[in-house]
Design a protein around this motif. Structure first.
Motif, PDB file in Angstrom:
ATOM      1  N   TYR A 256       0.911  -1.288  -0.077  1.00 35.88           N
ATOM      2  CA  TYR A 256       0.119  -0.051   0.096  1.00 35.88           C
ATOM      3  C   TYR A 256       0.903   1.288  -0.019  1.00 35.88           C
ATOM      4  N   ILE A 257       0.795   2.101  -0.864  1.00 37.97           N
ATOM      5  CA  ILE A 257       1.518   3.248  -1.212  1.00 37.97           C
ATOM      6  C   ILE A 257       0.343   4.376  -1.052  1.00 37.97           C
ATOM      7  N   PRO A 258       0.527   5.334  -0.114  1.00 39.32           N
ATOM      8  CA  PRO A 258      -0.696   6.461  -0.095  1.00 39.32           C
ATOM      9  C   PRO A 258      -0.642   7.287  -1.355  1.00 39.32           C
ATOM     10  N   GLU A 259      -1.621   7.661  -1.709  1.00 42.53           N
ATOM     11  CA  GLU A 259      -1.659   8.586  -3.093  1.00 42.53           C
ATOM     12  C   GLU A 259      -0.864   9.958  -2.932  1.00 42.53           C
ATOM     13  N   SER A 260      -0.668  10.198  -1.658  1.00 40.98           N
ATOM     14  CA  SER A 260      -0.062  11.527  -1.427  1.00 40.98           C
ATOM     15  C   SER A 260       1.530  11.382  -1.439  1.00 40.98           C
ATOM     16  N   TYR A 261       1.971  10.252  -1.640  1.00 36.42           N
ATOM     17  CA  TYR A 261       3.602   9.746  -1.672  1.00 36.42           C
ATOM     18  C   TYR A 261       3.891  10.340  -3.128  1.00 36.42           C
ATOM     19  N   ASP A 262       4.786  10.902  -3.226  1.00 34.80           N
ATOM     20  CA  ASP A 262       5.669  11.601  -4.412  1.00 34.80           C
ATOM     21  C   ASP A 262       6.989  11.684  -4.466  1.00 34.80           C
ATOM     22  N   LYS A 263       7.824  11.063  -3.505  1.00 33.01           N
ATOM     23  CA  LYS A 263       9.403  10.946  -3.167  1.00 33.01           C
ATOM     24  C   LYS A 263       9.941  12.324  -2.839  1.00 33.01           C
ATOM     25  N   SER A 264       9.094  13.143  -2.624  1.00 30.57           N
ATOM     26  CA  SER A 264       9.554  14.636  -2.170  1.00 30.57           C
ATOM     27  C   SER A 264       9.861  14.631  -0.524  1.00 30.57           C
ATOM     28  N   GLU A 265       9.202  13.664   0.073  1.00 27.29           N
ATOM     29  CA  GLU A 265       9.434  13.575   1.784  1.00 27.29           C
ATOM     30  C   GLU A 265       9.335  12.023   2.089  1.00 27.29           C
ATOM     31  N   PRO A 266      10.326  11.801   3.108  1.00 26.01           N
ATOM     32  CA  PRO A 266      10.294  10.554   3.595  1.00 26.01           C
ATOM     33  C   PRO A 266       8.992   9.989   4.513  1.00 26.01           C
ATOM     34  N   TYR A 267       8.510   9.054   4.098  1.00 22.68           N
ATOM     35  CA  TYR A 267       7.277   8.256   4.853  1.00 22.68           C
ATOM     36  C   TYR A 267       7.729   7.177   5.598  1.00 22.68           C
ATOM     37  N   ALA A 268       6.833   6.973   6.664  1.00 22.37           N
ATOM     38  CA  ALA A 268       7.045   6.061   7.442  1.00 22.37           C
ATOM     39  C   ALA A 268       6.807   4.616   6.816  1.00 22.37           C
ATOM     40  N   LEU A 269       7.254   3.644   7.336  1.00 24.76           N
ATOM     41  CA  LEU A 269       7.114   2.238   7.053  1.00 24.76           C
ATOM     42  C   LEU A 269       6.754   1.185   8.010  1.00 24.76           C
ATOM     43  N   TYR A 270       5.808   0.369   7.648  1.00 24.26           N
ATOM     44  CA  TYR A 270       5.287  -0.658   8.437  1.00 24.26           C
ATOM     45  C   TYR A 270       4.836  -1.829   7.690  1.00 24.26           C
ATOM     46  N   LEU A 271       5.619  -3.016   8.334  1.00 24.46           N
ATOM     47  CA  LEU A 271       5.366  -4.277   8.000  1.00 24.46           C
ATOM     48  C   LEU A 271       4.632  -5.116   8.916  1.00 24.46           C
TER      49      LEU A 271
END
Length: 299
Positions: free
Chosen positions: A95-110
């Motif tokens: 799952y990759i949020p629609e807001s993700y655009d590489k411009s800022e680091p996101y959290a990661l959950y497994l």
């Protein structure tokens, strides 16, 4: 006249020798372009990509991953992607949020599933049977979520979980201070082995209705916080003793009770919490327990 021609010839020869000594002009090789990858496109150059911001905290990214993208989706997840790795094919939903655009680091959950969610049970049975990956979206809308479907709860699955985590950290812009993981039932056993091998990869871990098959010393050294959740009369595992052992190790390291409390948490659900039902199966709804989930994603 002959003397003049001889001098000119000598001068030309000297210039030619000087050019050979200098050699051809060398151009500075350009650094490869650093970019995030998706399962649809993986760079197979076999080289390490060096970014402009390479530091010890931001090591070079590996770029020779071989990933096959899935073709179906389910509740926002791209299903059955395959990371072809040195430790076997790793099936995972992403799952990759629609807001993700590489411009800022996101959290990661497994999220590591129990027995009912292993791959041989069928594609997607893990996220159809357990709600962790969906409930998690309520706590951080800037978080990439992976749900691997492993083959067992032993060493192979632990190595595959680590390989998948490393791939995701390399392929996407991830905040290394916000990398979370949980394991339920057999997935908790896998989680214990993962945290034995590479505890430093994770910011915090949630160990649900399971037993600790790994070692605790690496966890203590890494200071990775773990919350243990289990029913007081769990039909498979009983109450975990790992919490007390972990606290003892931290005390031996000289930590205060307050410091230990930030690193090791035990949440035993009583019979009333289950409404008299099966505890091992019923504890899966801990994914809807706001206190527990806020503990995990609030680190």
């Amino acid at each position: 006249m002959k003397r003049t021609l001889a001098l000119i010839l000598c001068a030309l020869l000297l210039l030619a020798f000087a050019g050979c000594a200098a050699g051809p002009s060398e151009s500075v090789p350009k650094k490869p372009h650093t970019d995030t990858q998706t399962p649809e496109t993986s760079d197979k150059t076999g080289e390490t990509t060096i970014g402009e911001t390479e530091t010890p905290e931001h090591p070079p990214k590996k770029t020779d991953y071989n990933v096959s993208a899935g073709s179906e989706t389910y509740r926002g997840f791209l299903m059955d992607n395959i990371l072809h790795s040195d430790v076997g094919d790793i099936h995972f939903h992403l799952y990759i949020p629609e807001s993700y655009d590489k411009s800022e680091p996101y959290a990661l959950y497994l999220s590591l599933p129990g027995y009912e969610g292993l791959y041989f049970q069928g594609v997607g049975t893990n996220i159809r049977a357990e709600d962790f990956v969906f409930e998690a979206q309520k706590y951080n809308d800037k978080m990439i979520i992976a749900a691997p479907q492993l083959s067992d709860w032993g060493n192979t699955s632990a190595e595959q979980t680590i390989a998948l985590t490393e791939y995701l950290l390399d392929a996407y812009a991830i905040d290394r201070g916000k990398v979370y993981i949980n394991g339920y039932s057999g997935g908790g056993e896998t989680l214990s082995l993962v945290l034995t091998k590479r505890p430093e990869l994770f910011t915090a871990a949630l160990h649900v209705a399971s037993v600790w098959d790994g070692e605790l010393a690496p966890l203590v050294q890494a200071r990775t916080p773990v919350c243990f959740v289990i029913g007081e009369s769990d039909e498979y595992y009983g109450s975990s003793r790992t919490y007390e052992e972990l606290c003892s190790l931290y005390r031996a390291e000289g930590l205060t009770e307050e410091e230990i409390g930030a690193l090791a948490v035990l949440d035993v659900k009583d019979r009333a919490w289950f409404g008299g039902g099966n505890q091992h199966g019923g504890i899966g709804r801990v994914s809807q327990d706001e206190a527990v989930m806020r503990w995990l994603f609030g680190r």
